[in-house]
Design a protein around this motif. Structure first.
Motif, short mmCIF file in Angstrom:
data_model
loop_
_atom_site.label_atom_id
_atom_site.label_comp_id
_atom_site.label_asym_id
_atom_site.label_seq_id
_atom_site.Cartn_x
_atom_site.Cartn_y
_atom_site.Cartn_z
N ALA A 116 48.88 -0.49 69.39
CA ALA A 116 49.36 -1.65 70.16
C ALA A 116 50.67 -1.33 70.86
CB ALA A 116 49.54 -2.84 69.23
N CYS A 117 51.54 -0.58 70.19
CA CYS A 117 52.82 -0.19 70.77
C CYS A 117 52.61 0.65 72.03
CB CYS A 117 53.63 0.60 69.75
SG CYS A 117 55.21 1.24 70.37
N VAL A 118 51.74 1.64 71.94
CA VAL A 118 51.48 2.53 73.08
C VAL A 118 50.83 1.77 74.23
CG1 VAL A 118 50.15 4.53 73.86
CG2 VAL A 118 51.36 4.62 71.68
N GLU A 119 49.89 0.90 73.91
CA GLU A 119 49.19 0.13 74.94
C GLU A 119 50.16 -0.82 75.65
OE1 GLU A 119 45.43 -2.97 75.50
OE2 GLU A 119 45.79 -2.01 73.56
N ASP A 120 50.98 -1.52 74.89
CA ASP A 120 51.93 -2.46 75.48
C ASP A 120 52.98 -1.73 76.32
OD1 ASP A 120 50.55 -4.46 74.21
OD2 ASP A 120 52.02 -4.74 72.60
N SER A 128 52.34 -0.95 80.10
CA SER A 128 52.42 -2.00 81.11
C SER A 128 53.79 -2.67 81.14
CB SER A 128 51.34 -3.07 80.87
OG SER A 128 51.51 -3.68 79.61
N TYR A 129 54.76 -2.06 80.46
CA TYR A 129 56.11 -2.63 80.40
C TYR A 129 57.10 -1.55 80.81
CZ TYR A 129 59.73 -5.86 78.85
OH TYR A 129 60.79 -6.73 78.82
N PRO A 130 57.59 -1.57 82.05
CA PRO A 130 58.39 -0.45 82.56
C PRO A 130 59.82 -0.38 82.05
CG PRO A 130 58.25 -2.18 84.22
CD PRO A 130 57.36 -2.61 83.08
N ASP A 131 60.41 -1.51 81.71
CA ASP A 131 61.85 -1.52 81.39
C ASP A 131 62.07 -1.44 79.88
OD1 ASP A 131 62.25 -1.80 84.11
OD2 ASP A 131 62.29 -3.98 84.01
N ILE A 132 61.75 -0.28 79.32
CA ILE A 132 61.87 -0.08 77.88
C ILE A 132 63.32 0.14 77.49
CG2 ILE A 132 61.20 1.40 75.94
CD1 ILE A 132 58.90 -0.21 77.03
N THR A 133 63.72 -0.47 76.37
CA THR A 133 65.03 -0.23 75.78
C THR A 133 64.86 0.06 74.30
OG1 THR A 133 65.37 -2.57 75.22
CG2 THR A 133 66.13 -1.83 77.40
N ASN A 134 65.93 0.42 73.65
CA ASN A 134 65.87 0.77 72.24
C ASN A 134 65.34 -0.38 71.38
OD1 ASN A 134 66.37 2.41 69.92
ND2 ASN A 134 68.27 1.31 69.58
N THR A 135 65.75 -1.61 71.69
CA THR A 135 65.35 -2.76 70.87
C THR A 135 63.92 -3.20 71.13
OG1 THR A 135 66.27 -4.27 72.53
CG2 THR A 135 67.72 -3.59 70.72
N TRP A 136 63.29 -2.70 72.20
CA TRP A 136 61.93 -3.10 72.54
C TRP A 136 60.96 -2.78 71.40
CZ3 TRP A 136 57.17 -0.72 73.20
CH2 TRP A 136 56.20 -1.47 73.89
N PHE A 137 61.24 -1.76 70.63
CA PHE A 137 60.31 -1.29 69.59
C PHE A 137 60.41 -2.07 68.28
CE2 PHE A 137 60.89 2.21 72.50
CZ PHE A 137 59.62 2.74 72.64
N GLY A 193 70.39 13.23 84.06
CA GLY A 193 69.59 13.39 82.85
C GLY A 193 68.49 12.36 82.77
N ILE A 194 67.66 12.49 81.76
CA ILE A 194 66.60 11.52 81.51
C ILE A 194 66.66 11.07 80.06
CG2 ILE A 194 65.08 12.48 83.28
CD1 ILE A 194 63.43 13.79 81.03
N THR A 195 66.21 9.85 79.84
CA THR A 195 66.08 9.32 78.49
C THR A 195 64.60 9.10 78.20
OG1 THR A 195 68.22 8.19 78.63
CG2 THR A 195 66.71 7.46 76.90
N VAL A 196 64.13 9.67 77.12
CA VAL A 196 62.71 9.58 76.75
C VAL A 196 62.57 8.65 75.55
CG1 VAL A 196 60.64 10.85 76.08
CG2 VAL A 196 62.35 11.94 77.56
N TYR A 197 61.67 7.69 75.65
CA TYR A 197 61.35 6.81 74.53
C TYR A 197 59.98 7.21 74.00
CZ TYR A 197 65.19 4.07 76.46
OH TYR A 197 66.42 3.67 76.93
#
Length: 246
Positions: free
Chosen positions: A198-202, A205-214, A149-153
């Motif tokens: 700013a969220c989309v731009e950052d 360039s940040y590949p390892d996104i997690t739930n808390t990143w936002f 499966g895939i997880t989409v953020y």
């Protein structure tokens, strides 16, 4: 006595400034050397050139983590980690390539419904860090590494949220599920209009996104959407409640 104290303070400030300059130069040298070592190892492994963007996790650890992209594609950012003692480099370049396939497909699906977005995709699969075939197909990768499966953020601008918008987002995920025959789990974040760009731009360039990143981008509500065998859960009305923060 006062003049003596002033002199001592001036000398102290000068020493601090010189120490800072030396430290900064040393850090720069370490960063450059580390980046060069990582990019050289990746080039040898994949037969192409790479550029290191950022470095982190370097002090008080036995390794350093870098964000890297191929020299000919700045949009394909992935992470690589080098062991400072052995010099061994591990990376997730192939995973990033496959994730990018899904990302582009979902973006096209969302664009068809006129949903503006930036997004990130994670893969649920076995370790693929030893894979070197940059041309491996999604199907071959899925079979070889048991992609389940895939997880989409997906961050969405607050003012864009409506029942119609959620319907369109769900339809886009259903199309991805149909196209690839793979389970889709989506984390949707309602982001304040002021912080959305700013969220989309950052995120790009940040590949390892997690739930808390936002958390630092003014999240006003979240929703989890699951698509399996064409079936979407929860219902759109429940998704709306979650994304509205209810």
């Amino acid at each position: 006595m006062k003049e003596c104290i002033k002199t001592i303070m001036k000398v102290g400030l000068i020493i601090m400034a010189l120490t800072t300059m030396v430290t900064m130069n040393a850090c720069s040298k370490i960063n450059n050397e580390t980046a060069n070592d990582v990019c050289a190892a990746l080039s040898e492994k994949y037969g192409e050139s790479f550029v290191a963007m950022k470095i982190g996790d370097r002090f008080n650890t036995d390794s350093a983590k870098l964000f890297v992209h191929p020299a000919d594609d700045e949009s394909l950012v992935f992470s690589a980690r080098i062991n400072k003692d052995s010099g061994k480099v591990e990376d997730n370049y192939i995973r990033a390539i496959i994730a990018n396939e899904f990302k582009n497909e979902i973006k096209e699906n969302l664009a068809a419904y006129q949903v503006p977005c930036g997004l990130n995709v994670g893969l649920l699969c076995h370790d693929a860090s030893d894979e070197t075939n940059t041309k491996i197909s999604v199907n071959d990768f899925a079979e070889k590494y048991s992609l389940s499966g895939i997880t989409v953020y997906l961050p969405v601008k607050s003012s864009f949220i409506s029942e119609d918008a959620i319907d369109d987002i769900v339809a886009a995920f259903k199309k991805t599920n149909e196209t690839f025959g793979i389970n889709v789990s989506a984390m949707v974040y309602r982001i304040s209009d002021e912080r959305y760009d700013a969220c989309v731009e950052d995120m790009s360039s940040y590949p390892d996104i997690t739930n808390t990143w936002f958390d630092s981008y003014g999240v006003q509500g979240t929703a989890i959407i699951s698509v399996k065998d064409g079936v979407v859960t929860p219902q759109v009305s429940e998704i709306i409640k979650s994304i509205d923060g209810e």
